[in-house]
Scaffold this motif. Structure first.
Motif, PDB file in Angstrom:
ATOM      1  N   LYS A 105       4.462  19.060  43.348  1.00 45.27           N
ATOM      2  CA  LYS A 105       4.076  20.461  43.571  1.00 45.27           C
ATOM      3  C   LYS A 105       5.117  21.185  44.414  1.00 45.27           C
ATOM      4  CE  LYS A 105      -0.928  20.015  43.080  1.00 45.27           C
ATOM      5  NZ  LYS A 105      -2.229  20.201  43.760  1.00 45.27           N
ATOM      6  N   ILE A 106       5.704  20.476  45.374  1.00 47.71           N
ATOM      7  CA  ILE A 106       6.762  21.081  46.184  1.00 47.71           C
ATOM      8  C   ILE A 106       7.942  21.443  45.284  1.00 47.71           C
ATOM      9  CG2 ILE A 106       8.451  20.645  48.010  1.00 47.71           C
ATOM     10  CD1 ILE A 106       6.262  18.880  49.374  1.00 47.71           C
ATOM     11  N   VAL A 107       8.333  20.528  44.408  1.00 47.74           N
ATOM     12  CA  VAL A 107       9.444  20.786  43.497  1.00 47.74           C
ATOM     13  C   VAL A 107       9.087  21.933  42.546  1.00 47.74           C
ATOM     14  CG1 VAL A 107      10.841  19.809  41.622  1.00 47.74           C
ATOM     15  CG2 VAL A 107      10.363  18.446  43.669  1.00 47.74           C
ATOM     16  N   ASP A 108       7.880  21.952  42.019  1.00 40.93           N
ATOM     17  CA  ASP A 108       7.449  23.050  41.153  1.00 40.93           C
ATOM     18  C   ASP A 108       7.598  24.396  41.865  1.00 40.93           C
ATOM     19  OD1 ASP A 108       6.772  21.238  39.164  1.00 40.93           O
ATOM     20  OD2 ASP A 108       4.604  21.311  39.595  1.00 40.93           O
ATOM     21  N   TYR A 109       7.201  24.432  43.120  1.00 39.33           N
ATOM     22  CA  TYR A 109       7.300  25.674  43.898  1.00 39.33           C
ATOM     23  C   TYR A 109       8.757  26.093  44.053  1.00 39.33           C
ATOM     24  CZ  TYR A 109       6.516  29.294  47.294  1.00 39.33           C
ATOM     25  OH  TYR A 109       6.477  30.507  47.920  1.00 39.33           O
TER      26      TYR A 109
END
Length: 84
Positions: A74-78
């Protein structure tokens, strides 16, 4: 920095500094970081400040929701969405 794997590697490197339990074993991009005691409010804040600095982001207050940053994926997606 658009390479998703490079971003994930960079995020894991920082998470290992904040969450010692991640130093051993194979990294899991879907692991819920809230399971680690170090990922408390101070740990989350440390990661968010680092994200803003490392990736030249400005995270608006309304997006400061732990669920949005609860896993490395999710951090990478953000990050990827913010850089588009």
């Amino acid at each position: 920095m658009a390479d998703r794997q490079l971003i994930l590697d960079t995020v894991f490197q920082r998470l290992r500094e904040v969450i010692p339990a991640l130093r051993d074993g194979e990294p899991d991009a879907e692991k819920d970081l809230r399971e680690y005691p170090e990922f408390d409010s101070l740990g989350v804040l440390e990661i968010l400040v680092w994200l803003e600095s490392e990736f030249s982001l400005v995270i608006p207050d309304e997006e400061l929701v732990v669920d949005r940053f609860s896993t490395p994926a999710k951090i990478v997606d953000y990050i990827v969405a913010s850089q588009s």
